[in-house]
Write an enzyme that holds these catalytic residues in place. Structure first.
Site, mmCIF file in Angstrom:
data_model
loop_
_atom_site.group_PDB
_atom_site.id
_atom_site.type_symbol
_atom_site.label_atom_id
_atom_site.label_comp_id
_atom_site.label_asym_id
_atom_site.label_seq_id
_atom_site.Cartn_x
_atom_site.Cartn_y
_atom_site.Cartn_z
ATOM 1 C CE LYS A 1 -3.880 1.751 2.875
ATOM 2 N NZ LYS A 1 -4.731 1.441 4.048
ATOM 3 C CB SER B 1 -8.191 3.201 3.161
ATOM 4 O OG SER B 1 -7.325 2.541 4.073
ATOM 5 C CB SER C 1 -8.284 0.009 5.770
ATOM 6 O OG SER C 1 -9.006 1.211 5.761
HETATM 7 N N1 GLN Z 1 -13.294 3.294 6.842
HETATM 8 C C1 GLN Z 1 -12.298 3.576 7.809
HETATM 9 C C2 GLN Z 1 -12.076 5.056 7.877
HETATM 10 O O1 GLN Z 1 -12.448 5.685 6.956
HETATM 11 C C3 GLN Z 1 -11.081 2.861 7.397
HETATM 12 C C4 GLN Z 1 -9.841 3.332 8.044
HETATM 13 C C5 GLN Z 1 -8.718 2.375 7.889
HETATM 14 O O2 GLN Z 1 -8.829 1.224 8.310
HETATM 15 N N2 GLN Z 1 -7.622 2.864 7.394
HETATM 16 O O3 GLN Z 1 -11.552 5.587 8.806
#
Ligand code: GLN
Length: 475
Positions: A79, A154, A178
């Site tokens: 990532k 994400s 995420s």
């Molecule tokens: N949907 C979560 C957020 O928007 C995901 C965050 C994550 O795990 N990086 O904060």
């Protein structure tokens, strides 16, 4: 020789490499060819590194010299918030465009040491804020199983890369779902390890008390391989847990699965998800698991607590992007203007929203009312889960409230987007491990998923139930 990437796993690739059926270079080339064919449409990779073949040549040398291990020559994507020295890392934000990492993340160091082939950096929601990979400053990523839909987020780029055979496995990060949520949307296995298991050194922080590097794979045993390789103490991460404190639950037969039904029966759950969850539960019952109802009313506060604590940490972490130390720096007349313009131009809407929210909950007048209260409830959630694990071995819920949604959906409705991670939050808040497993498909072919949570350091139980569930699906 054409390599069957679709059915390839780490173990199969390793055996083929050791037998000499093909070289690490051939394998890397097969993925690069696939990337050339697919990435323009899917936008899973923001960058394919220019030294992939050189990395593969090094892996081939290790194989020839007899120093290869399971991950040698295995193509892996990372990532865009994981640092690889000398390469760009942007966290999919304009503010870090062209930023070059000055050191390797601990997980990258480990991968390099075993001769894994790191293919490139994958798209994500900006600074890992989102559930659809639509807030990236570099365009959306498409779900390979239905390109009109999001891959989740994400870490959507990493998920799409594995699901479209543009990488054999990938790393993402979890702050709240995420990796598990995009795994659910793309039909993959996603593991959120125990907090403190994998080093956060070299990870662009979102919420320090929640972040954890997390693997995407097609199978449970590959998840276990990556976990076993990367879960190790690192003195460069103050929250990395020393070896003598990594106390796994006492080994016993895993047979009791707790289901906190009130947590997901309050409405808002897609009926196809619920039907699939119940069918999955029956399959587990049929192979001998005991299903136990759990009453955990506190879990309903998880998402609200997350959306206080995470923005507080985000506002603190992102203050370092001031237009001077890293990345984008706007032309301005004085220092204040440098800050304002660089941050105003560099951060997208969602990042700005969370910085404002976080600054607010930490401000003098509201600190007690919001931030401290959220911390207190976070503690209660952890205590309630620990108590639940006195009577059950694992807790099971759906991974997400719905299957993958359409690109463009929820983008203008932040609360609808936040609700995607309602089932993710308890594990991140309490630091326990959780695994998302493919559990079938909707009639129109969208993947569905269930998740298990285990007590701290209970990853082995997750892998055991995961493997068994994988088998019941295939039989
Ligand atoms: N949907 C979560 C957020 O928007 C995901 C965050 C994550 O795990 N990086 O904060």
């Amino acid at each position: 020789m054409a390599i069957d990437l679709k059915n390839l796993t780490i173990e199969k690739a390793h055996e083929a490499l050791m037998r000499g059926d093909y070289s690490a270079q051939d394998l890397a080339q097969a993925y690069l060819d696939n990337i050339t064919a697919k990435n323009a449409e899917l936008n899973a990779y923001l960058e394919v590194y220019d030294d992939v073949i050189a990395q593969a040549v090094r892996a081939d040398r290790m194989i020839a010299e007899g120093t290869a291990t399971l991950m040698t020559g295995i193509p892996i994507a990372i990532k865009d918030n994981i640092l690889f020295a000398g390469k760009h890392a942007s966290a999919a934000s304009k503010i870090l465009e062209n930023y070059t990492a000055t050191y390797d993340a601990h997980v990258v160091q480990t991968l390099k040491a075993v001769g894994a082939v790191i293919i490139g950096r994958t798209n994500m929601d900006e600074f890992a804020m989102g559930s659809s990979t639509q807030t990236s400053a570099y365009g959306v990523t498409r779900n390979p199983l239905d390109t009109s839909r999001v891959p989740g987020g994400s870490s959507g780029g990493s998920a799409a890369a594995v699901a479209s055979d543009m990488a054999l496995v990938a790393l993402g990060t979890e702050t709240c779902g995420s990796v598990r949520q995009p795994s659910a949307f793309c039909g993959l296995v996603g593991l959120k390890p125990t907090y403190g298991a994998l080093s956060r050194s070299g990870i662009i922080a979102m919420g320090n008390s929640l972040d954890q590097v997390s693997p995407f794979t097609k199978t449970v045993s590959e998840s276990e391989i990556l976990f076993n390789l990367l879960s190790r103490y690192d003195s460069m991460d103050a929250t990395s847990v020393p070896d003598n404190m990594r106390t796994a639950p006492a080994k016993k037969e895993i047979k009791k699965i707790g289901v906190p039904r009130s947590f997901f029966s309050g409405g808002g759950l897609d009926p196809r998800v619920l039907a699939n969850f119940d069918a999955s539960l029956e399959k587990l019952r049929a192979v001998g698991y005991e299903i136990i109802d759990l009453d955990l009313p506190i879990l309903k506060y998880s998402l609200a607590v997350y959306y206080i604590i995470m923005p507080a940490e985000v506002s603190t972490n992102l203050s370092r992007f001031d237009g001077i130390r890293y990345g984008l720096s706007a032309d301005a007349a004085n220092l204040l203007e440098v800050y304002e313009k660089s941050r105003g131009e560099g951060f997208g809407k969602e990042a700005r929203r969370r910085i404002l929210l976080g600054t607010y909950v930490l401000s003098h007048g509201y600190h007690d009312a919001y931030y401290n209260k959220a911390l207190a409830i976070r503690e209660q959630i952890s205590v309630a889960l620990a108590k639940a694990f006195e009577s059950v071995d694992l807790i099971m819920t759906p991974t997400t409230p719905s299957p993958a949604f359409k690109i463009g959906e929820k983008l203008e409705d932040p609360v609808a987007m936040y609700l995607c991670d309602i089932f993710s939050a308890p594990a991140n808040l309490s630091g326990i491990p959780s695994i998302a497993l493919p559990s079938g498909f909707t009639d129109d072919g969208l993947p569905l998923s269930i998740q298990f949570m285990a007590p701290h350091w209970g990853e082995d139980a997750l892998f055991a139930v995961g493997r068994q569930f994988e088998n019941t699906l295939q039989s």
